[in-house]
Scaffold this motif. Structure first.
Motif, PDB file in Angstrom:
ATOM      1  N   PHE A 119      58.328 -14.230  92.741  1.00  0.00           N
ATOM      2  CA  PHE A 119      58.104 -13.430  91.540  1.00  0.00           C
ATOM      3  C   PHE A 119      57.473 -14.298  90.460  1.00  0.00           C
ATOM      4  CE2 PHE A 119      60.168 -10.329  93.787  1.00  0.00           C
ATOM      5  CZ  PHE A 119      60.518  -9.206  93.054  1.00  0.00           C
ATOM      6  N   GLU A 120      56.565 -13.715  89.704  1.00  0.00           N
ATOM      7  CA  GLU A 120      55.841 -14.479  88.691  1.00  0.00           C
ATOM      8  C   GLU A 120      56.772 -15.032  87.623  1.00  0.00           C
ATOM      9  OE1 GLU A 120      52.027 -13.912  85.654  1.00  0.00           O
ATOM     10  OE2 GLU A 120      52.674 -12.284  86.960  1.00  0.00           O
ATOM     11  N   ASP A 121      57.822 -14.292  87.299  1.00  0.00           N
ATOM     12  CA  ASP A 121      58.786 -14.740  86.296  1.00  0.00           C
ATOM     13  C   ASP A 121      60.060 -15.267  86.935  1.00  0.00           C
ATOM     14  OD1 ASP A 121      59.726 -12.394  87.305  1.00  0.00           O
ATOM     15  OD2 ASP A 121      60.323 -11.537  85.377  1.00  0.00           O
ATOM     16  N   SER A 122      60.013 -15.548  88.244  1.00  0.00           N
ATOM     17  CA  SER A 122      61.185 -16.009  89.005  1.00  0.00           C
ATOM     18  C   SER A 122      62.345 -15.018  88.972  1.00  0.00           C
ATOM     19  CB  SER A 122      61.654 -17.380  88.509  1.00  0.00           C
ATOM     20  OG  SER A 122      60.714 -18.367  88.853  1.00  0.00           O
ATOM     21  N   THR A 126      62.260  -9.594  85.466  1.00  0.00           N
ATOM     22  CA  THR A 126      62.118  -8.439  86.346  1.00  0.00           C
ATOM     23  C   THR A 126      63.455  -7.976  86.905  1.00  0.00           C
ATOM     24  OG1 THR A 126      59.975  -9.330  86.988  1.00  0.00           O
ATOM     25  CG2 THR A 126      60.855  -7.550  88.330  1.00  0.00           C
ATOM     26  N   THR A 140      58.111 -21.600  80.276  1.00  0.00           N
ATOM     27  CA  THR A 140      57.490 -22.217  81.450  1.00  0.00           C
ATOM     28  C   THR A 140      58.491 -23.043  82.236  1.00  0.00           C
ATOM     29  OG1 THR A 140      55.374 -22.297  80.273  1.00  0.00           O
ATOM     30  CG2 THR A 140      55.608 -23.701  82.220  1.00  0.00           C
ATOM     31  N   ILE A 143      61.044 -20.788  84.199  1.00  0.00           N
ATOM     32  CA  ILE A 143      60.463 -20.228  85.417  1.00  0.00           C
ATOM     33  C   ILE A 143      60.297 -21.317  86.470  1.00  0.00           C
ATOM     34  CG2 ILE A 143      58.400 -19.133  86.377  1.00  0.00           C
ATOM     35  CD1 ILE A 143      58.081 -17.680  83.709  1.00  0.00           C
ATOM     36  N   TYR A 144      59.837 -22.491  86.049  1.00  0.00           N
ATOM     37  CA  TYR A 144      59.625 -23.589  86.999  1.00  0.00           C
ATOM     38  C   TYR A 144      60.939 -24.021  87.658  1.00  0.00           C
ATOM     39  CZ  TYR A 144      58.891 -28.358  88.648  1.00  0.00           C
ATOM     40  OH  TYR A 144      58.868 -29.491  89.403  1.00  0.00           O
ATOM     41  N   THR A 147      62.194 -21.528  90.111  1.00  0.00           N
ATOM     42  CA  THR A 147      61.406 -21.586  91.343  1.00  0.00           C
ATOM     43  C   THR A 147      61.874 -22.735  92.219  1.00  0.00           C
ATOM     44  OG1 THR A 147      59.493 -20.688  90.153  1.00  0.00           O
ATOM     45  CG2 THR A 147      59.069 -21.741  92.276  1.00  0.00           C
TER      46      THR A 147
END
Length: 257
Positions: A119-122, A126, A140, A143-144, A147
């Motif tokens: 997912f783009e936002d981890s 969402t 950032t 999210i990193y 991930t």
């Protein structure tokens, strides 16, 4: 009288010349311009406004993804419990249920790992519903790091699947490891000191419903069920090197080979 008139004229001229330039410009602004200036100032100092998601395409997509993930997680929990009961009923002489629980926990854990990775936002916005705000360093990094957590969880899932398929006699040992890790998570979740979500001045749990005590218990359910069943059926041995009796190892080997 002429002297007084001259003094009054000089005073008015001096006062008009000493008015600040900005004041003169403000007096000539229209009402629309004043509203624009006020709006720009309000935008600069006002706190960020939460973007509405209900009714928008983005909100519908987020809601759909969240519903799908939750339903699939519920399906995995129900299917894992059913497979566990079938394994206990169909093969009581061998701890096949321990292998099932190892795969069950790996599959359930893979759901969150997949969300964090792809997912783009981890999944923070969402799925968890936590608003990260506008692009920033904190957003950032959040999210990193999530991930990276997803990659670590997926790696551990691969290890559990490998053990369950190729070295099933070590299933009890890895179930014990997983249970210890889950209890450590619960302990840190509740009593983590300054890093516990209950020790902050913000109501974090209200904004991150996915991080809950119930979720941690679901992660701990497969190893708890397997170990309790192993103790009841005399397959689990806490004094053994791999927490499994020799008779149970032989029964597993006959079942697999």
């Amino acid at each position: 009288r002429d002297y007084r008139l001259q003094m009054s004229t000089n005073t008015n001229t001096l006062a008009s010349n000493t008015v600040p330039p900005n004041t003169k410009k403000c007096t000539t602004h229209s009402a629309a311009d004043s509203d624009d200036d006020y709006t720009l100032t309000a935008k600069a100092v006002a706190p960020p406004i939460k973007r509405p998601h209900n009714g928008s395409n983005e909100g519908k997509a987020d809601s759909t993804a969240k519903v799908l993930v939750i339903r699939f997680a519920m399906f995995v929990v129900a299917a894992g419990l059913l497979c566990f009961l079938v394994a206990v009923k169909s093969c009581p002489e061998a701890p096949l249920y321990a292998v099932v629980c190892l795969l069950w926990g790996a599959l359930y854990n893979a759901i969150g790992a997949t969300v964090h990775i792809f997912f783009e936002d981890s999944g923070l916005e969402t799925i968890a519903g936590f608003r990260l705000g506008e692009p920033s360093v904190a957003r950032t990094l959040s999210i990193y790091l999530h991930t990276q957590e997803g990659l670590h969880r997926m790696y551990m899932n691969c290890v559990n699947v490998f053990i369950a398929i190729f070295v099933p006699e070590l299933s009890f040992q890895f179930l014990v490891f997983n249970l210890m890790f889950n209890f450590l998570q619960i302990f840190h979740f509740e009593f983590g000191g300054s890093k516990s979500i209950f020790s902050t001045q913000y109501d974090v749990q209200q904004h991150i419903p996915a991080m809950s005590f119930f979720r941690s218990l679901i992660f701990a359910a497969p190893p708890v069920l397997a170990i309790a069943t192993g103790v009841y059926l005399d397959h689990f041995d806490s004094n053994s090197k791999f927490f499994i009796r020799e008779e149970a190892v032989e029964a597993l080997q006959r079942r697999f080979w």
